[in-house]
Every structure is written in structure tokens, then in C-alpha cells.
Write an enzyme that holds these catalytic residues in place. Structure first.
Site, PDB file in Angstrom:
ATOM      1  N   GLY A 298       0.814  -1.203   0.000  1.00 18.77           N
ATOM      2  CA  GLY A 298       0.000   0.000   0.000  1.00 18.77           C
ATOM      3  C   GLY A 298       0.845   1.250   0.000  1.00 18.77           C
ATOM      4  N   ARG A 299       0.379   2.281   0.706  1.00 15.36           N
ATOM      5  CA  ARG A 299       1.037   3.585   0.707  1.00 15.36           C
ATOM      6  C   ARG A 299       2.473   3.489   1.211  1.00 15.36           C
ATOM      7  NH1 ARG A 299       1.194   8.264   4.380  1.00 15.36           N
ATOM      8  NH2 ARG A 299       0.285   6.939   5.989  1.00 15.36           N
ATOM      9  N   ILE A 300       2.701   2.717   2.267  1.00  8.84           N
ATOM     10  CA  ILE A 300       4.038   2.612   2.832  1.00  8.84           C
ATOM     11  C   ILE A 300       4.837   1.502   2.162  1.00  8.84           C
ATOM     12  CG2 ILE A 300       5.323   2.086   4.949  1.00  8.84           C
ATOM     13  CD1 ILE A 300       3.129   3.511   6.497  1.00  8.84           C
TER      14      ILE A 300
ATOM     15  N   SER B  16      -0.199  -9.554  -0.706  1.00 13.21           N
ATOM     16  CA  SER B  16      -1.281  -9.302   0.241  1.00 13.21           C
ATOM     17  C   SER B  16      -2.514  -9.940  -0.361  1.00 13.21           C
ATOM     18  CB  SER B  16      -1.509  -7.802   0.485  1.00 13.21           C
ATOM     19  OG  SER B  16      -2.033  -7.182  -0.672  1.00 13.21           O
TER      20      SER B  16
ATOM     21  N   THR C 283       7.414  -2.778  11.250  1.00 12.96           N
ATOM     22  CA  THR C 283       7.208  -1.390  11.667  1.00 12.96           C
ATOM     23  C   THR C 283       5.727  -1.030  11.580  1.00 12.96           C
ATOM     24  OG1 THR C 283       7.641  -0.605   9.414  1.00 12.96           O
ATOM     25  CG2 THR C 283       9.513  -0.669  10.936  1.00 12.96           C
TER      26      THR C 283
ATOM     27  N   ARG D 164       2.296  -3.168  12.891  1.00 21.00           N
ATOM     28  CA  ARG D 164       1.588  -3.454  14.132  1.00 21.00           C
ATOM     29  C   ARG D 164       2.028  -4.823  14.648  1.00 21.00           C
ATOM     30  NH1 ARG D 164       0.936   1.094  13.913  1.00 21.00           N
ATOM     31  NH2 ARG D 164      -0.961   2.361  14.129  1.00 21.00           N
TER      32      ARG D 164
ATOM     33  N   GLU E 197       2.832  -1.548  24.843  1.00 16.04           N
ATOM     34  CA  GLU E 197       3.759  -0.417  24.735  1.00 16.04           C
ATOM     35  C   GLU E 197       3.487   0.581  25.849  1.00 16.04           C
ATOM     36  OE1 GLU E 197       3.737   1.298  20.822  1.00 16.04           O
ATOM     37  OE2 GLU E 197       4.109  -0.622  19.846  1.00 16.04           O
TER      38      GLU E 197
ATOM     39  N   HIS F 224       9.072   2.117  19.062  1.00 16.99           N
ATOM     40  CA  HIS F 224       7.993   2.626  18.201  1.00 16.99           C
ATOM     41  C   HIS F 224       8.301   4.042  17.710  1.00 16.99           C
ATOM     42  CE1 HIS F 224       3.435   2.102  17.253  1.00 16.99           C
ATOM     43  NE2 HIS F 224       4.101   2.648  16.240  1.00 16.99           N
TER      44      HIS F 224
END
Length: 329
Positions: A169-171, A186, A246, A248, A277, A296
Site C-alpha cells: 500500500g502507501r508505505i 497481500s 514497523t 503493528r 507499549e 515505536h
């Protein structure tokens, strides 16, 4: 005696609405944007330490009409929103926050707004982790500080290796713009979409795991992706392969990951996200020698923070004017 977490705070006629900026770990929220448009109109305070329980949250912000949340550091489930009757505006960094129950917020009359974010910082951190793993940066740096023997490891090459992207996707698509052979997968990825980005589409998740020297996750956590990588999937990876997450922590079975690292099913992992966290002090992922762990930091850059807080100020100003912007849900 009534608990402070449940004591109602009386309204003060004419008092400015109170605003809390949560989880300002670095103490920079008020310096990353111009808050002067709200001067005199809003009583703003920042909180630097994590609020670990609902009681702590209610005690800290129960008097606030406005709250600014940083990503998903502090969850806002239905049970908490029911205990914050004064809350009317909740601003989150980013335009998606799975830790906020939007339906419950609507029921309680809470407007939830978001801010813009940038995809580049997580991509850059992904590569920091990949490079750090490949060249044993933590091991060698620690040895240097301790005065241990010069050069104790042999690094892995990136040239000619394969990068596997779970998510394009975007990242993920930004992470693909490198000099490695890149394969992606995916559930909804098509060969056409992969070709647009200049990568190969794997026929399945298993094919990608078996082919990649570095596997990097770039997926949204949801019902279909939770636990995407468990023990069977981690065993399919190459023993010389590295896992980078990076996105979830819930995408990977954390118990299986710890076992995979302890038993050397894979060479190592670069991690920036965890199921709890801040990560507990006694967590295995803090001490395993083949883990490069960061707290994070994927979105923690000056440009992102400046954008988050600038737009948070805009959202609050719009709310006070009766016209919230960038509404979520």
C-alpha cells in the site's frame, strides 16, 4: 470515600475549556506548532508519561473537554469514553486510529478528528532496521563501547538479495523503491498493481516467505491480518532470513516470534512495534541477541510532529468555531 477517578468535575461558568495533550513523551508538543491562536480560548496542558489504566486516564483528563492523542498510545474504548462525560473533541494524529471506538464516541457526543501524516518516516525506519540487522550494528556498537575484540561478526550482503513485502500500500510501495529484487504479497494484491510499483507479485504468502531474505510487514491490522504470521509461517522463512515489523505487533504471533528467535528458525528481527507499549522491562524481545528493537519510532520525526500538532490546533480552533474539520468516522 469516592475514588478521584469517578468524582464529577463541576462546570465553572466562563472558564476556558480544558485541553490535554497526551503521551508527549519527548515534551515537544507545544514547540512543534504555533498554539497562539488558542491563547486565552483554551487551557492547554501536556502529559509526558503513559497512562496505563482507565482509572489513570480518567483521573488525568476527566476535567477536559478536548483531548489530543498521539497515534494509538492511549486507547479510547467504549468503557473509557463512558467515564469521560466532559469530553467533546478527541483529536488523533493520523486519519486512522484503531484504538478509538468511533461508534461509542458518537454515542457519547464526542467528535473525533484526525490530522495528516507522512508515509516516508516509517519507510526510512524500515530500512534503518534492515541495514542494522544485516550489518550487526547493535552487536558491533555494543562491543566497541565495551572494549571487546575488534570485529566479532560477519555482515549479510543486500546486493542481489530478495526483499519480501507483506503489503504493497502507501508505505509498502515506498519501501519497494530500492535496488533489491522485490517480491510482494497481500490478499488483494494483483499482478497489475505490483507491476505498477515495479515488483513481482508472489502467488501466495508462503511463496514470499520462502523466497525472501528480508520480510517486511506493511499491512493494516484487522480481523483478516491479525496473527498473519504464526509458527507455521515463521518456519517457512529462511534460517538466514530477517523479519522487520514497523506496522503493528498483532500481525505476528508474538510467542511464536520469540520462539523462532530463540531457536534460530530465522536469523533475526528488527522490531518497532509491540503488543504492549511501552514494552515491559522483562520482555524477552528486549534481551534476545538477534533482535534489533526500537521504541515505536516509525512516525516520530520532526516533520510528522509539526504536521500533527499544527493540524491539531486547526481542529481545535474549528471546533471552537462550531465547524470541526478532518472528522473520523
Amino acid at each position: 470515600m469516592v475514588s478521584p477517578a469517578t468524582v464529577p468535575v463541576p462546570d465553572v461558568p466562563g472558564a476556558a475549556p480544558r485541553c490535554a495533550v497526551l503521551d508527549d513523551y519527548q515534551g515537544v508538543a507545544l514547540t512543534m506548532a504555533d498554539w497562539s491562536p488558542l491563547a486565552g480560548a483554551v487551557d492547554v496542558r501536556t502529559l509526558r508519561t503513559p497512562l496505563r489504566t482507565e482509572d489513570e486516564v480518567v483521573a488525568a483528563i476527566g476535567d477536559c473537554e478536548i483531548v489530543v492523542a498521539m497515534r494509538e498510545r492511549t486507547p479510547f474504548p467504549a468503557s473509557l469514553l463512558a467515564r469521560l462525560p466532559r469530553l467533546r473533541l478527541l483529536v488523533t494524529s493520523g486519519m486512522r486510529n484503531a484504538a478509538i471506538d468511533l461508534a461509542a464516541a458518537a454515542r457519547h457526543g464526542v467528535t473525533v478528528c484526525g490530522t495528516a501524516g507522512n508515509g516516508e518516516p516509517p519507510v526510512e525506519l524500515t530500512w534503518a532496521l534492515i541495514l542494522g540487522l544485516a550489518r550487526n550494528v547493535v552487536t558491533e556498537s555494543t562491543a566497541m563501547r565495551a572494549g571487546d575484540p575488534w570485529q566479532s561478526t560477519v555482515g549479510a550482503d543486500l546486493h542481489g538479495r530478495t526483499l519480501g513485502l507483506l503489503g504493497l500500500g502507501r508505505i509498502g510501495s515506498r519501501a519497494a523503491r530500492v535496488g533489491l529484487d522485490v517480491v510482494a504479497w497481500s490478499e488483494n494484491l494483483t499482478a497489475e498493481r505490483a507491476a505498477e510499483v515495479g515488483v513481482r507479485a508472489a502467488a501466495g504468502k508462503e511463496e514470499l516467505l520462502e523466497a525472501a531474505d528480508f520480510v517486511s510487514l506493511h499491512l493494516v491490522l484487522g480481523d483478516r491480518t491479525r496473527g498473519l504470521l504464526g509458527a507455521p509461517e515463521l518456519r517457512r522463512m529462511r534460517p538466514t532470513g530477517y523479519l522487520v515489523n514497523t506496522s503493528r505487533a498483532g500481525l505476528v504471533d508474538q510467542d511464536a516470534l520469540v520462539r523462532a528467535l530463540r531457536e534460530n528458525w530465522i536469523a533475526g528481527a528488527g522490531l518497532d512495534v509491540y503488543d504492549r507499549e511501552p514494552l515491559p522491562a522483562d520482555a524477552a524481545l528486549r534481551t534476545l541477541p538477534n533482535v534489533l528493537a526500537l521504541p515505536h519510532l516509525g512516525y516520530v520525526t520532526r516533520r510528522n510532529y509539526e504536521g500533527y500538532f499544527r493540524e491539531a490546533v486547526e481542529d481545535i480552533a474549528a471546533y471552537l468555531a462550531g465547524e470541526p474539520v478532518r472528522r473520523l468516522g
